[in-house]
Design an enzyme around this catalytic site. Structure first.
Site, PDB file in Angstrom:
ATOM      1  N   GLU A 213      40.813 -89.759  84.293  1.00  0.00           N
ATOM      2  CA  GLU A 213      40.987 -90.129  82.882  1.00  0.00           C
ATOM      3  C   GLU A 213      42.394 -90.639  82.620  1.00  0.00           C
ATOM      4  O   GLU A 213      42.600 -91.602  81.874  1.00  0.00           O
ATOM      5  CB  GLU A 213      40.688 -88.925  81.984  1.00  0.00           C
ATOM      6  CG  GLU A 213      39.221 -88.535  81.988  1.00  0.00           C
ATOM      7  CD  GLU A 213      38.980 -87.208  81.281  1.00  0.00           C
ATOM      8  OE1 GLU A 213      39.818 -86.779  80.482  1.00  0.00           O
ATOM      9  OE2 GLU A 213      37.929 -86.588  81.544  1.00  0.00           O
TER      10      GLU A 213
ATOM     11  N   LYS B 293      34.978 -75.105  82.492  1.00  0.00           N
ATOM     12  CA  LYS B 293      35.291 -76.518  82.702  1.00  0.00           C
ATOM     13  C   LYS B 293      36.089 -76.834  83.970  1.00  0.00           C
ATOM     14  O   LYS B 293      37.021 -76.127  84.322  1.00  0.00           O
ATOM     15  CB  LYS B 293      36.093 -77.058  81.493  1.00  0.00           C
ATOM     16  CG  LYS B 293      35.323 -77.114  80.203  1.00  0.00           C
ATOM     17  CD  LYS B 293      34.189 -78.111  80.228  1.00  0.00           C
ATOM     18  CE  LYS B 293      34.641 -79.513  80.059  1.00  0.00           C
ATOM     19  NZ  LYS B 293      34.832 -79.990  78.730  1.00  0.00           N
TER      20      LYS B 293
ATOM     21  N   SER C  75      40.057 -76.025  81.506  1.00  0.00           N
ATOM     22  CA  SER C  75      40.263 -76.044  80.061  1.00  0.00           C
ATOM     23  C   SER C  75      40.951 -74.750  79.651  1.00  0.00           C
ATOM     24  O   SER C  75      40.731 -73.700  80.254  1.00  0.00           O
ATOM     25  CB  SER C  75      38.907 -76.165  79.366  1.00  0.00           C
ATOM     26  OG  SER C  75      39.005 -75.697  78.034  1.00  0.00           O
TER      27      SER C  75
ATOM     28  N   HIS D 290      24.191-102.098  82.580  1.00  0.00           N
ATOM     29  CA  HIS D 290      24.121-101.516  81.224  1.00  0.00           C
ATOM     30  C   HIS D 290      24.165 -99.992  81.275  1.00  0.00           C
ATOM     31  O   HIS D 290      23.629 -99.328  80.389  1.00  0.00           O
ATOM     32  CB  HIS D 290      22.864-101.976  80.479  1.00  0.00           C
ATOM     33  CG  HIS D 290      22.614-103.447  80.572  1.00  0.00           C
ATOM     34  ND1 HIS D 290      23.176-104.359  79.721  1.00  0.00           N
ATOM     35  CD2 HIS D 290      21.894-104.180  81.473  1.00  0.00           C
ATOM     36  CE1 HIS D 290      22.807-105.581  80.060  1.00  0.00           C
ATOM     37  NE2 HIS D 290      22.032-105.503  81.133  1.00  0.00           N
TER      38      HIS D 290
END
Ligand code: ARG
Length: 466
Positions: free
Chosen positions: A296, A289, A283, A162
């Site tokens: 992804e 970043k 970024s 979970h």
């Protein structure tokens, strides 16, 4: 250009008028099936040889045709000849070149054959090639995971259920879990390949041929086990395409799950993994970043695999037997699944190979979440407490710790522990450290270092024998 195209259309005899350019272009498939040129030529060579052997065409003509087909193959491979994109499909392109070069002889190759059986042959041969290549990439990815795992047999980290910290495991155990899934993926392709063993040639358009074709000879020359049993099945069935698209989709979805873990691990909050700078992006606005874009994107690209599988299932649903032009849509979807998966496996293994793992952060994450609660219950079970009762006691201890601000059961003094169960002894403390929790799970399949090493060895043996 227009003139040439008219000459190459294989069905021009039936129609007085040439097709409208837009109509011709809409139904043409050369933009996709040119990828199967090598397979189309191999199929033609086997077919022509058989036509010669069966005296359907003169043997000498067959020999000349075979030589020229080899020549065309070589020229395509070295770039001396390029696929003519104005042709309808790869079949008419090859036959067209042959006829252009050899005249009448070239016009003999299609005896006893239809593009319906020809295209299935090309597709099956092409699928074999791509599936084997994907299996190689899967194997390489497994090897990369096992190497990383082997260096982290003692790197303790939380295992999750979970997405809540559950019990301590090791990084090796986690990476080996991924490798197990990839092993099945590789095996799944082998299984699908085993059903690509029937040669469609000789099925013709759907009902075979009146010519004395030797289907067995062609099948074995092309590496098939036997000719397809039924000519209608041979040209109409596309379950092999769906099955391979499914193999791709399952593998891709597995990669997607692994990447989800990586994205989470790469977050500032977790900090379990340091992706190499070469395998990260920044970024355009936020200077701080360092993003796990590749993980992804692999996750994102799995949408294609799912989409392609769905498209193929939808494509054949409700299609009457036997061949329908709808089936031309089958190649683009599967080719995309092949291409996407091969690239993603390569990217995934590269990303893992170059990543650094933060053992300190992983270990630290094992503290404070009462990951030892199950071990505490099992301690009591070993001392004779029924499990349900032991579970209640351990849960009550956790509740008390939370109330008192203790971060671990091991922070509770023995006298207090004894108020929950008189069976607790001082030895319990050393059994409830994350290391001990891992070490104690030496059961087959577990995270204990020597057991995970055994799992890695088993998977390495699989790689050697596969
Ligand atoms: N390009 C076609 C396909 O991929 C080849 C078979 C064409 N057959 C036909 N009857 N039009 O399915």
């Amino acid at each position: 250009m227009e003139e040439k195209k008219g000459k190459q259309v294989l069905w021009a005899g039936r129609l007085e008028k040439k097709p409208a350019k837009e109509a011709f272009d809409f139904q043409a498939s050369i933009g996709v099936d040119y990828l199967m040129a090598e397979e189309d030529i191999a199929g033609s060579k086997a077919h022509v040889k058989m036509l010669g052997d069966q005296k359907i065409i003169p043997k000498e003509t067959a020999a000349v045709l075979i030589d020229e087909l080899s020549q065309i193959d070589d020229e395509l491979k070295c770039g001396k000849l390029t696929v003519d994109a104005s042709c309808e499909d790869v079949h008419s392109f090859i036959e067209g070149v042959l006829t252009e070069r050899l005249g009448e002889a070239g016009r003999m190759v299609h005896a006893g054959r239809s593009r319906n059986d020809q295209v299935v042959l090309d597709f099956k041969l092409y699928c074999k090639k791509r599936a084997v290549k994907i299996q190689k990439e899967i194997k390489n990815t497994i090897a990369v995971l096992l190497d990383a795992g082997n260096s982290h047999l003692n790197t303790i980290m939380p295992g999750f259920t979970h997405l809540q910290r559950a019990q301590p495991v090791t990084l090796a155990h986690h990476l080996t879990a991924w490798a197990c899934a990839l092993k099945r993926d590789a095996e799944r392709f082998t299984d699908a390949l085993s059903r690509l063993n029937e040669c469609p040639l000789g099925a013709g358009a759907l009902a075979g041929s009146t010519l004395p074709l030797d289907r067995n000879a062609v099948a074995s020359a092309l590496g098939f086990e036997r000719p397809a049993l039924n000519s209608m099945d041979a040209v109409a069935a596309r379950d092999f395409v769906i099955e391979l698209a499914s193999c791709c989709a399952i593998t891709q979805i597995n990669l997607s799950r692994f990447c989800e873990d990586i994205v989470i691990w790469a977050s500032e909050e977790f900090g379990f993994i340091n992706l190499a700078e070469e395998w990260s992006t920044g970024s355009s606005i936020m200077p701080q970043k360092k993003n796990p874009d590749f993980a992804e994107l692999i996750r994102g690209k799995s949408a294609r695999a799912t989409g392609n599988l769905t498209a193929l299932l939808t494509l054949v649903k409700g299609l009457p037997y036997a061949y329908n032009k709808d089936l031309q849509e089958d190649k683009e979807a599967l080719f995309d699944s092949f291409e996407t998966l091969e690239k993603c496996l390569f990217m995934f293994s590269g990303m893992i190979k170059t990543a650094g793992f933060n053992a300190v952060a992983m270990k630290a994450a094992c503290v404070g979440g009462f990951l030892e609660a199950t071990d505490c219950a099992e301690y009591l079970v070993k001392a004779g407490t029924p499990f349900r009762k032991a579970h209640e006691i351990s849960a009550a201890i956790v509740r008390a710790c939370v109330k008192d601000g203790l971060k671990s059961i091991t922070e509770m003094p023995l006298e207090r522990l004894k108020t929950f169960s008189p069976l607790f002894e001082s030895g319990v403390y050393e059994l409830l450290t994350p290391q001990a929790c891992v070490k104690g799970r030496s059961l087959a399949g577990g995270p204990a270092p020597e057991e995970t090493a055994r799992q890695i060895a088993a998977l390495r043996e699989f790689l050697t024998n596969f």
